[in-house]
Design a protein around this motif. Structure first.
Motif, PDB file in Angstrom:
ATOM      1  N   LEU A  47      51.776 -38.975 -21.979  1.00  0.00           N
ATOM      2  CA  LEU A  47      51.306 -38.938 -20.586  1.00  0.00           C
ATOM      3  C   LEU A  47      49.800 -39.131 -20.544  1.00  0.00           C
ATOM      4  O   LEU A  47      49.076 -38.590 -21.398  1.00  0.00           O
ATOM      5  N   ILE A  48      49.334 -39.881 -19.531  1.00  0.00           N
ATOM      6  CA  ILE A  48      47.901 -39.912 -19.215  1.00  0.00           C
ATOM      7  C   ILE A  48      47.750 -39.320 -17.822  1.00  0.00           C
ATOM      8  O   ILE A  48      48.489 -39.697 -16.897  1.00  0.00           O
ATOM      9  N   ALA A  49      46.837 -38.365 -17.691  1.00  0.00           N
ATOM     10  CA  ALA A  49      46.681 -37.641 -16.422  1.00  0.00           C
ATOM     11  C   ALA A  49      45.222 -37.678 -15.998  1.00  0.00           C
ATOM     12  O   ALA A  49      44.346 -37.244 -16.754  1.00  0.00           O
ATOM     13  N   VAL A  50      44.974 -38.184 -14.791  1.00  0.00           N
ATOM     14  CA  VAL A  50      43.589 -38.298 -14.313  1.00  0.00           C
ATOM     15  C   VAL A  50      43.489 -37.757 -12.889  1.00  0.00           C
ATOM     16  O   VAL A  50      44.293 -38.108 -12.021  1.00  0.00           O
ATOM     17  N   THR A  51      42.484 -36.925 -12.674  1.00  0.00           N
ATOM     18  CA  THR A  51      42.181 -36.462 -11.321  1.00  0.00           C
ATOM     19  C   THR A  51      41.285 -37.503 -10.658  1.00  0.00           C
ATOM     20  O   THR A  51      40.216 -37.824 -11.180  1.00  0.00           O
ATOM     21  N   HIS A  52      41.720 -38.013  -9.533  1.00  0.00           N
ATOM     22  CA  HIS A  52      40.987 -39.091  -8.858  1.00  0.00           C
ATOM     23  C   HIS A  52      39.590 -38.615  -8.446  1.00  0.00           C
ATOM     24  O   HIS A  52      38.592 -39.220  -8.818  1.00  0.00           O
ATOM     25  N   ILE A  53      39.548 -37.536  -7.660  1.00  0.00           N
ATOM     26  CA  ILE A  53      38.259 -36.941  -7.268  1.00  0.00           C
ATOM     27  C   ILE A  53      38.298 -35.467  -7.670  1.00  0.00           C
ATOM     28  O   ILE A  53      39.128 -34.712  -7.167  1.00  0.00           O
ATOM     29  N   PRO A  54      37.433 -35.063  -8.595  1.00  0.00           N
ATOM     30  CA  PRO A  54      37.455 -33.663  -9.029  1.00  0.00           C
ATOM     31  C   PRO A  54      37.023 -32.724  -7.900  1.00  0.00           C
ATOM     32  O   PRO A  54      36.353 -33.157  -6.960  1.00  0.00           O
ATOM     33  N   THR A  55      37.376 -31.473  -8.063  1.00  0.00           N
ATOM     34  CA  THR A  55      37.085 -30.487  -7.022  1.00  0.00           C
ATOM     35  C   THR A  55      35.611 -30.097  -7.009  1.00  0.00           C
ATOM     36  O   THR A  55      35.077 -29.663  -5.997  1.00  0.00           O
ATOM     37  N   ASN A  56      34.950 -30.271  -8.153  1.00  0.00           N
ATOM     38  CA  ASN A  56      33.638 -29.657  -8.339  1.00  0.00           C
ATOM     39  C   ASN A  56      32.488 -30.651  -8.507  1.00  0.00           C
ATOM     40  O   ASN A  56      31.418 -30.283  -8.930  1.00  0.00           O
ATOM     41  N   SER A  57      32.747 -31.927  -8.206  1.00  0.00           N
ATOM     42  CA  SER A  57      31.639 -32.880  -8.276  1.00  0.00           C
ATOM     43  C   SER A  57      31.959 -34.102  -7.436  1.00  0.00           C
ATOM     44  O   SER A  57      33.107 -34.310  -7.035  1.00  0.00           O
ATOM     45  N   GLY A  58      30.938 -34.898  -7.161  1.00  0.00           N
ATOM     46  CA  GLY A  58      31.099 -36.036  -6.251  1.00  0.00           C
ATOM     47  C   GLY A  58      31.710 -37.262  -6.878  1.00  0.00           C
ATOM     48  O   GLY A  58      31.815 -38.309  -6.244  1.00  0.00           O
ATOM     49  N   LEU A  59      32.124 -37.143  -8.116  1.00  0.00           N
ATOM     50  CA  LEU A  59      32.659 -38.277  -8.859  1.00  0.00           C
ATOM     51  C   LEU A  59      33.953 -38.838  -8.260  1.00  0.00           C
ATOM     52  O   LEU A  59      34.799 -38.088  -7.806  1.00  0.00           O
ATOM     53  N   ILE A  60      34.071 -40.185  -8.266  1.00  0.00           N
ATOM     54  CA  ILE A  60      35.388 -40.804  -8.030  1.00  0.00           C
ATOM     55  C   ILE A  60      35.759 -41.487  -9.340  1.00  0.00           C
ATOM     56  O   ILE A  60      35.046 -42.371  -9.807  1.00  0.00           O
ATOM     57  N   GLN A  61      36.863 -41.055  -9.945  1.00  0.00           N
ATOM     58  CA  GLN A  61      37.222 -41.613 -11.254  1.00  0.00           C
ATOM     59  C   GLN A  61      37.959 -42.950 -11.096  1.00  0.00           C
ATOM     60  O   GLN A  61      38.654 -43.179 -10.103  1.00  0.00           O
ATOM     61  N   ASN A  62      37.777 -43.776 -12.111  1.00  0.00           N
ATOM     62  CA  ASN A  62      38.313 -45.139 -12.075  1.00  0.00           C
ATOM     63  C   ASN A  62      39.821 -45.150 -12.392  1.00  0.00           C
ATOM     64  O   ASN A  62      40.254 -45.570 -13.467  1.00  0.00           O
TER      65      ASN A  62
END
Ligand code: PLP
Length: 388
Positions: free
Chosen positions: A153-168
């Protein structure tokens, strides 16, 4: 987008500056009215008869959720929360000793805890892909990890709860497809905030909650499950009569839709309230909401930077979650000013963001999360309050 109408529909925004949509946002009047009116009918008729009167409206929930993420209604299951959805998705994967999950440093606390729980029970391996110097996911590293470990499995949080990051999440999805690996995206903070498209993400599972940027009620969420997963007969470990039909003393047949991941019992009032919230966002249009939100967040970040705060958000694509602290790492003065001026916000603690805050060397961050019912004037006012 008609801001005047939106603010009139949002009773909670008239007497405060509400910047906590990443926590639990303000519901619109339509959401609350629908739930209350439904409960009045339940009071008279009981739960089963009332639900029977609204089967068409209940099915609209699935259509609105599907529309929001570019899916079809057969791939949507109603959930009580994002974590509920996540646990059910994980439980449908038959992990065994030696399996590997690849995730990110920025994945949500409860997801990380769930992986550790799987590790304790099944002795699986948890690997976190690297970040590049600009904090974007290192896709080259990910591809090497995939080749070396053949993850389950690969698991990615799109937008974390604790920072302004948007993951690719889209490029990760391409790799997952290429190597035929199950892909789970946590879109809890992104649904309702920005455009979310499961076809572009190519994910097998996507989890979402109602109460945050979706502006739905507490106790609501949904799970998207791809056709591939449904066709492989993957199902949560503990099904109930919604998930399967009892066909023989020791046999059941799976529900062929995503509803196989649901339990029979749920709050229909909550589901219908959530349906109203989804419809509201779909009517405005997620692209409009995303554009408007981007402006607000950019303005706020620039102002806070000019006010000499330490902005903690890293990455090239930033979201409507703005995290910051004083230059000395403290937050007390900021917290006091925001409270005195009736600004609603959250403090993020290191124990909720253990990896991220350890790397940033901070104990706390102030988190502001504006949404499309906020105005530029509110953003300017908050920035002015914080001229310290
Ligand atoms: C990124 C992310 N994932 C998952 C969750 C959990 O959502 P819920 O509380 O609806 O289960 C949160 C809650 O803050 C979150 O921010």
């Amino acid at each position: 987008m008609n801001l005047e109408v939106i603010r009139k529909d949002t009773l909670g925004c008239s007497d405060k500056i509400f910047l906590n949509s990443a926590g639990s946002s303000l519901m619109s009047k339509a959401v609350v009215d629908r739930m209350i009116n439904y409960l009045y009918e339940e009071q008279q008729l009981g739960g089963y008869t009332t639900a029977g009167l609204y089967t068409d409206e209940i099915s609209q929930f699935y259509e609105e959720a599907a529309k929001l993420i570019n899916a079809t209604s057969a791939n949507i299951a109603f959930m009580n929360s994002s974590t509920d959805a996540y646990a059910k998705a994980l439980s449908s994967i038959s992990f065994k000793e030696g399996d590997c999950i690849i995730t990110t440093n920025d994945d949500y606390i409860s997801n990380q805890i769930a992986f550790i729980s799987l590790k304790k029970r099944y002795d699986i391996e948890i690997i976190r892909m690297k970040n590049l110097s600009d904090h974007e996911l290192d896709l080259h590293d990910l591809e090497n990890l995939i080749r070396k470990y053949s993850p389950k499995l690969i698991a990615v949080t799109h937008i974390p709860t604790n920072s302004g990051l948007i993951q690719n999440v889209e490029d990760v999805g391409r790799l997952c497809k290429q190597y035929n690996i199950l892909y789970l995206v946590d879109a809890c903070q992104s649904v309702g905030q920005i455009v979310v498209d499961v076809m572009k993400m190519k994910c097998d599972f996507l989890t979402a909650t109602g109460r945050k940027f979706m502006r739905g009620p507490r106790g609501s969420g949904f799970l998207y499950i791809s056709d591939e997963v449904l066709n492989q007969e993957m199902a949560p470990l503990f099904l109930d009569s919604n998930g399967g039909q009892w066909t023989g003393f020791d046999e059941y047949q799976l529900n062929n839709k995503a509803k196989r991941f649901e339990h029979f019992e749920r709050s229909v009032a909550t589901l219908l309230g959530f349906k109203e919230a989804l419809k509201y966002a779909n009517n405005i249009g997620m692209a409009n909401i995303e554009n408007y939100n981007r402006n607000l967040a950019e303005k706020l970040r620039i102002n806070l930077q000019n006010n000499d705060f330490r902005i903690l958000d890293l990455g090239n694509q930033l979201s409507s979650i703005i995290t910051f602290c004083q230059k000395d790492g403290k937050i007390e003065k900021i917290r006091k000013i925001l409270n005195e001026n009736n600004v609603f916000f959250t403090v993020s603690n290191k124990n909720n963001a253990l990896i991220d805050f350890t790397l940033k060397n901070v104990e706390y961050a102030i988190r502001l999360s504006p949404h499309y019912f906020n105005t530029l004037e509110e953003i300017e006012n908050v920035s002015d309050f914080l001229l310290i």
